[in-house]
Write a protein that holds these residues in place. Structure first.
Motif, PDB file in Angstrom:
ATOM      1  N   SER A 137       3.888   8.375  -4.772  1.00  0.00           N
ATOM      2  CA  SER A 137       4.525   7.478  -3.815  1.00  0.00           C
ATOM      3  C   SER A 137       3.679   7.319  -2.565  1.00  0.00           C
ATOM      4  O   SER A 137       2.743   8.086  -2.307  1.00  0.00           O
ATOM      5  CB  SER A 137       5.907   8.022  -3.420  1.00  0.00           C
ATOM      6  N   ARG A 138       4.035   6.328  -1.758  1.00  0.00           N
ATOM      7  CA  ARG A 138       3.344   6.086  -0.485  1.00  0.00           C
ATOM      8  C   ARG A 138       3.525   7.256   0.472  1.00  0.00           C
ATOM      9  O   ARG A 138       2.641   7.559   1.272  1.00  0.00           O
ATOM     10  CB  ARG A 138       3.881   4.796   0.154  1.00  0.00           C
ATOM     11  N   GLU A 139       4.662   7.912   0.395  1.00  0.00           N
ATOM     12  CA  GLU A 139       4.936   9.034   1.283  1.00  0.00           C
ATOM     13  C   GLU A 139       3.932  10.159   1.077  1.00  0.00           C
ATOM     14  O   GLU A 139       3.399  10.722   2.040  1.00  0.00           O
ATOM     15  CB  GLU A 139       6.358   9.559   1.048  1.00  0.00           C
ATOM     16  N   PHE A 140       3.643  10.487  -0.173  1.00  0.00           N
ATOM     17  CA  PHE A 140       2.698  11.569  -0.432  1.00  0.00           C
ATOM     18  C   PHE A 140       1.255  11.122  -0.216  1.00  0.00           C
ATOM     19  O   PHE A 140       0.380  11.956   0.033  1.00  0.00           O
ATOM     20  CB  PHE A 140       2.908  12.121  -1.834  1.00  0.00           C
ATOM     21  N   GLU A 141       0.990   9.845  -0.314  1.00  0.00           N
ATOM     22  CA  GLU A 141      -0.333   9.344   0.081  1.00  0.00           C
ATOM     23  C   GLU A 141      -0.560   9.625   1.563  1.00  0.00           C
ATOM     24  O   GLU A 141      -1.623  10.112   1.964  1.00  0.00           O
ATOM     25  CB  GLU A 141      -0.431   7.843  -0.189  1.00  0.00           C
ATOM     26  N   LYS A 142       0.453   9.349   2.377  1.00  0.00           N
ATOM     27  CA  LYS A 142       0.338   9.616   3.820  1.00  0.00           C
ATOM     28  C   LYS A 142       0.180  11.106   4.094  1.00  0.00           C
ATOM     29  O   LYS A 142      -0.581  11.503   4.978  1.00  0.00           O
ATOM     30  CB  LYS A 142       1.581   9.071   4.550  1.00  0.00           C
ATOM     31  N   THR A 143       0.893  11.935   3.341  1.00  0.00           N
ATOM     32  CA  THR A 143       0.783  13.385   3.524  1.00  0.00           C
ATOM     33  C   THR A 143      -0.633  13.865   3.243  1.00  0.00           C
ATOM     34  O   THR A 143      -1.193  14.670   4.004  1.00  0.00           O
ATOM     35  CB  THR A 143       1.774  14.119   2.600  1.00  0.00           C
ATOM     36  N   LEU A 144      -1.227  13.394   2.161  1.00  0.00           N
ATOM     37  CA  LEU A 144      -2.588  13.790   1.825  1.00  0.00           C
ATOM     38  C   LEU A 144      -3.574  13.383   2.919  1.00  0.00           C
ATOM     39  O   LEU A 144      -4.459  14.144   3.306  1.00  0.00           O
ATOM     40  CB  LEU A 144      -3.010  13.139   0.504  1.00  0.00           C
ATOM     41  N   ILE A 145      -3.413  12.173   3.413  1.00  0.00           N
ATOM     42  CA  ILE A 145      -4.353  11.643   4.404  1.00  0.00           C
ATOM     43  C   ILE A 145      -4.205  12.356   5.737  1.00  0.00           C
ATOM     44  O   ILE A 145      -5.201  12.798   6.339  1.00  0.00           O
ATOM     45  CB  ILE A 145      -4.142  10.122   4.572  1.00  0.00           C
ATOM     46  N   HIS A 146      -2.974  12.517   6.201  1.00  0.00           N
ATOM     47  CA  HIS A 146      -2.752  13.033   7.554  1.00  0.00           C
ATOM     48  C   HIS A 146      -2.705  14.555   7.619  1.00  0.00           C
ATOM     49  O   HIS A 146      -3.108  15.146   8.622  1.00  0.00           O
ATOM     50  CB  HIS A 146      -1.467  12.441   8.132  1.00  0.00           C
ATOM     51  N   THR A 147      -2.224  15.210   6.576  1.00  0.00           N
ATOM     52  CA  THR A 147      -2.103  16.673   6.598  1.00  0.00           C
ATOM     53  C   THR A 147      -3.370  17.362   6.107  1.00  0.00           C
ATOM     54  O   THR A 147      -3.752  18.409   6.628  1.00  0.00           O
ATOM     55  CB  THR A 147      -0.901  17.131   5.743  1.00  0.00           C
ATOM     56  N   PHE A 148      -4.024  16.764   5.100  1.00  0.00           N
ATOM     57  CA  PHE A 148      -5.189  17.415   4.504  1.00  0.00           C
ATOM     58  C   PHE A 148      -6.496  16.678   4.742  1.00  0.00           C
ATOM     59  O   PHE A 148      -7.545  17.112   4.285  1.00  0.00           O
ATOM     60  CB  PHE A 148      -4.961  17.591   2.994  1.00  0.00           C
ATOM     61  N   GLY A 149      -6.437  15.553   5.458  1.00  0.00           N
ATOM     62  CA  GLY A 149      -7.656  14.842   5.815  1.00  0.00           C
ATOM     63  C   GLY A 149      -8.370  14.182   4.653  1.00  0.00           C
ATOM     64  O   GLY A 149      -9.592  14.020   4.679  1.00  0.00           O
ATOM     65  N   ILE A 150      -7.628  13.764   3.631  1.00  0.00           N
ATOM     66  CA  ILE A 150      -8.227  13.123   2.468  1.00  0.00           C
ATOM     67  C   ILE A 150      -8.475  11.644   2.763  1.00  0.00           C
ATOM     68  O   ILE A 150      -7.626  10.958   3.333  1.00  0.00           O
ATOM     69  CB  ILE A 150      -7.320  13.270   1.230  1.00  0.00           C
ATOM     70  N   GLU A 151      -9.656  11.145   2.364  1.00  0.00           N
ATOM     71  CA  GLU A 151      -9.984   9.746   2.587  1.00  0.00           C
ATOM     72  C   GLU A 151      -9.089   8.848   1.732  1.00  0.00           C
ATOM     73  O   GLU A 151      -8.882   9.115   0.545  1.00  0.00           O
ATOM     74  CB  GLU A 151     -11.448   9.474   2.225  1.00  0.00           C
ATOM     75  N   PRO A 152      -8.555   7.765   2.304  1.00  0.00           N
ATOM     76  CA  PRO A 152      -7.625   6.895   1.561  1.00  0.00           C
ATOM     77  C   PRO A 152      -8.201   6.350   0.264  1.00  0.00           C
ATOM     78  O   PRO A 152      -7.476   6.162  -0.709  1.00  0.00           O
ATOM     79  CB  PRO A 152      -7.342   5.758   2.557  1.00  0.00           C
ATOM     80  N   GLU A 153      -9.519   6.096   0.218  1.00  0.00           N
ATOM     81  CA  GLU A 153     -10.102   5.513  -0.990  1.00  0.00           C
ATOM     82  C   GLU A 153     -10.122   6.486  -2.166  1.00  0.00           C
ATOM     83  O   GLU A 153     -10.385   6.083  -3.309  1.00  0.00           O
ATOM     84  CB  GLU A 153     -11.526   5.024  -0.704  1.00  0.00           C
ATOM     85  N   ARG A 154      -9.830   7.759  -1.927  1.00  0.00           N
ATOM     86  CA  ARG A 154      -9.797   8.744  -3.007  1.00  0.00           C
ATOM     87  C   ARG A 154      -8.396   8.925  -3.582  1.00  0.00           C
ATOM     88  O   ARG A 154      -8.200   9.753  -4.475  1.00  0.00           O
ATOM     89  CB  ARG A 154     -10.326  10.095  -2.521  1.00  0.00           C
ATOM     90  N   VAL A 155      -7.449   8.166  -3.095  1.00  0.00           N
ATOM     91  CA  VAL A 155      -6.049   8.360  -3.493  1.00  0.00           C
ATOM     92  C   VAL A 155      -5.554   7.186  -4.329  1.00  0.00           C
ATOM     93  O   VAL A 155      -5.707   6.026  -3.940  1.00  0.00           O
ATOM     94  CB  VAL A 155      -5.145   8.529  -2.260  1.00  0.00           C
ATOM     95  N   CYS A 156      -4.986   7.487  -5.496  1.00  0.00           N
ATOM     96  CA  CYS A 156      -4.350   6.484  -6.362  1.00  0.00           C
ATOM     97  C   CYS A 156      -2.842   6.718  -6.355  1.00  0.00           C
ATOM     98  O   CYS A 156      -2.395   7.836  -6.600  1.00  0.00           O
ATOM     99  CB  CYS A 156      -4.842   6.607  -7.800  1.00  0.00           C
ATOM    100  N   ILE A 157      -2.095   5.677  -6.084  1.00  0.00           N
ATOM    101  CA  ILE A 157      -0.633   5.776  -6.205  1.00  0.00           C
ATOM    102  C   ILE A 157      -0.247   5.330  -7.609  1.00  0.00           C
ATOM    103  O   ILE A 157      -0.393   4.157  -7.957  1.00  0.00           O
ATOM    104  CB  ILE A 157       0.087   4.916  -5.157  1.00  0.00           C
ATOM    105  N   ILE A 158       0.198   6.275  -8.412  1.00  0.00           N
ATOM    106  CA  ILE A 158       0.667   5.974  -9.775  1.00  0.00           C
ATOM    107  C   ILE A 158       2.038   6.619  -9.932  1.00  0.00           C
ATOM    108  O   ILE A 158       2.146   7.844  -9.973  1.00  0.00           O
ATOM    109  CB  ILE A 158      -0.301   6.513 -10.844  1.00  0.00           C
ATOM    110  N   PRO A 159       3.093   5.835 -10.018  1.00  0.00           N
ATOM    111  CA  PRO A 159       4.437   6.420 -10.143  1.00  0.00           C
ATOM    112  C   PRO A 159       4.594   7.137 -11.472  1.00  0.00           C
ATOM    113  O   PRO A 159       3.791   6.944 -12.397  1.00  0.00           O
ATOM    114  CB  PRO A 159       5.357   5.193 -10.052  1.00  0.00           C
ATOM    115  N   PRO A 160       5.620   7.958 -11.612  1.00  0.00           N
ATOM    116  CA  PRO A 160       5.839   8.653 -12.888  1.00  0.00           C
ATOM    117  C   PRO A 160       6.372   7.699 -13.946  1.00  0.00           C
ATOM    118  O   PRO A 160       6.823   6.592 -13.641  1.00  0.00           O
ATOM    119  CB  PRO A 160       6.884   9.712 -12.529  1.00  0.00           C
ATOM    120  N   GLY A 161       6.319   8.143 -15.181  1.00  0.00           N
ATOM    121  CA  GLY A 161       6.901   7.381 -16.266  1.00  0.00           C
ATOM    122  C   GLY A 161       8.196   8.026 -16.737  1.00  0.00           C
ATOM    123  O   GLY A 161       8.605   9.071 -16.238  1.00  0.00           O
ATOM    124  N   VAL A 162       8.828   7.387 -17.693  1.00  0.00           N
ATOM    125  CA  VAL A 162      10.080   7.918 -18.226  1.00  0.00           C
ATOM    126  C   VAL A 162      10.122   7.646 -19.730  1.00  0.00           C
ATOM    127  O   VAL A 162       9.638   6.614 -20.204  1.00  0.00           O
ATOM    128  CB  VAL A 162      11.300   7.285 -17.523  1.00  0.00           C
TER     129      VAL A 162
END
Length: 365
Positions: A137-162
């Motif tokens: 989700s977008r929420e955890f993308e923000k957590t990675l970027i702001h809490t752990f300093g991860i560059e946005p281009e290294r993050v893929c948002i892929i929701p779960p399947g069912v």
């Protein structure tokens, strides 16, 4: 750590369902987990050093093209073993970021401890080696970027399947107009681990604000079990709140199918909420807190199903509206789940995260 056959739960189910679908699509998958169906739950009692040594050894022997880590601590041990065997070996490292491990511990204990600071350090070190991060989700993308300093281009948002074959409406196709039983009782269900951050006490308090004919069934186990039972006694709804314990998959499906709606009153750190998709797959609408990944899961489908977090009154009011007819149809719930089958989600992993689209013969089913 273990398969969903040994310990049901969102993370274990996600791990297994993703791996199953990748295999069906032609990708060779090796599942590295400490607990096996042979050793069973008793393996959980072994010491941390023994578990870490297992992953270290597994990494030392590994020759994979892609390594996909679903937990920072074990992933770090695995990659350390891989490096010791061949410092110059190249493998694409993917990290599935399912949430900040250290922050979950802080929320569970209510205070920071040295152990939680160590967990944060482990996460920071583990994430340095990762080429790509998958978040739900977008929420955890923000957590990675702001809490752990991860560059946005290294993050893929892929929701779960069912698994929409397993989580499906009743075979007879009967639509529950209001989810009421023959005696007029409406059933609300919650399928969650019984932890404080899941907000199940909020659901119990909401029941106290609803008509006597509304009951709450909670499936799951955890440290809050006794507290939830005590709360239900204290506020006079013990007869309408049922703690079912841990259920098998087919029992969870039956629970969704027989319920008016499911509720996900999470307080914080919700990456997406796989239970949302599973409930919708059964044709059962979901009322959830407007927080974290639950927004991604429900906002575009039906924004009115999101309610103010930490508010029993807001949850109770939306349940009342749903009972009065303000609800999505069974078919629309089902169609929402069908948009995220594991086949579609696994293909996104192959193409966006793993970088295997040109090197693997992917079978379309």
């Amino acid at each position: 750590m273990e398969s969903s056959a040994i310990r049901p739960g969102g993370l274990n189910r996600y791990f297994d369902d993703l791996a199953d679908e990748l295999e069906r699509m032609g990708v060779t998958v090796q599942r590295i987990r400490y607990c096996s169906e042979v050793s069973g739950p008793d393996a959980m009692k072994s010491g941390l050093l023994r578990r870490l040594f297992f992953y270290l050894q597994a990494g030392f022997k590994d020759t994979s093209d892609v390594v996909d880590s679903h937990f920072a601590l074990y992933g770090l041990a695995f990659m350390a073993g891989k490096f010791l065997h061949n410092p110059f070996a190249s493998a694409r490292v993917i990290t599935h970021f399912q949430g900040p491990w250290f922050a979950e511990s802080v929320l569970a204990t209510g205070r920071r401890r040295l152990a939680n600071n160590v967990k944060y350090l482990v996460e920071k070190i583990a994430y340095r080696r990762s080429d790509v991060f998958v978040v739900l989700s977008r929420e955890f993308e923000k957590t990675l970027i702001h809490t752990f300093g991860i560059e946005p281009e290294r993050v893929c948002i892929i929701p779960p399947g069912v698994d929409t074959e397993k989580f499906s409406p009743p075979p007879d196709g009967i639509v529950r107009s209001q989810g009421e039983s023959r005696d007029g009782t409406a059933t609300i269900c919650a399928v969650r681990r019984l932890d404080h951050r899941m907000g199940l006490d909020i659901a119990v308090r909401a029941v106290a604000l609803l008509d006597q004919r509304v009951e709450l069934k909670i499936a799951g186990d955890g440290r809050e079990r006794d507290a939830l039972r005590a709360l239900a006694d204290q506020i006079g709804v013990a007869e309408r709140v049922h703690l079912l314990g841990r259920l098998k998959d087919h029992e969870i499906v039956d629970l969704y199918r027989s319920s008016t709606c499911s509720v996900v009153p999470t307080r914080a750190l919700e990456g997406y909420g796989l239970v949302v998709l599973e409930s919708l797959g059964c044709g059962t609408p979901v009322i959830a807190s407007r927080t974290g990944g639950l927004i991604d899961a429900l906002e575009e489908f039906d924004e009115t199903l999101l309610v103010e977090p930490e508010s029993p009154a807001a949850l109770a009011n939306r349940i009342e509206d749903l009972l009065a007819g303000q609800r999505p149809t069974l078919d629309s719930c089902r169609q929402r789940a069908l948009a995220q089958t594991w086949h579609a989600i696994a293909r996104r992993h192959i193409e966006s995260a793993y970088g295997l689209a040109d090197s693997v013969n992917v079978r379309d089913l």
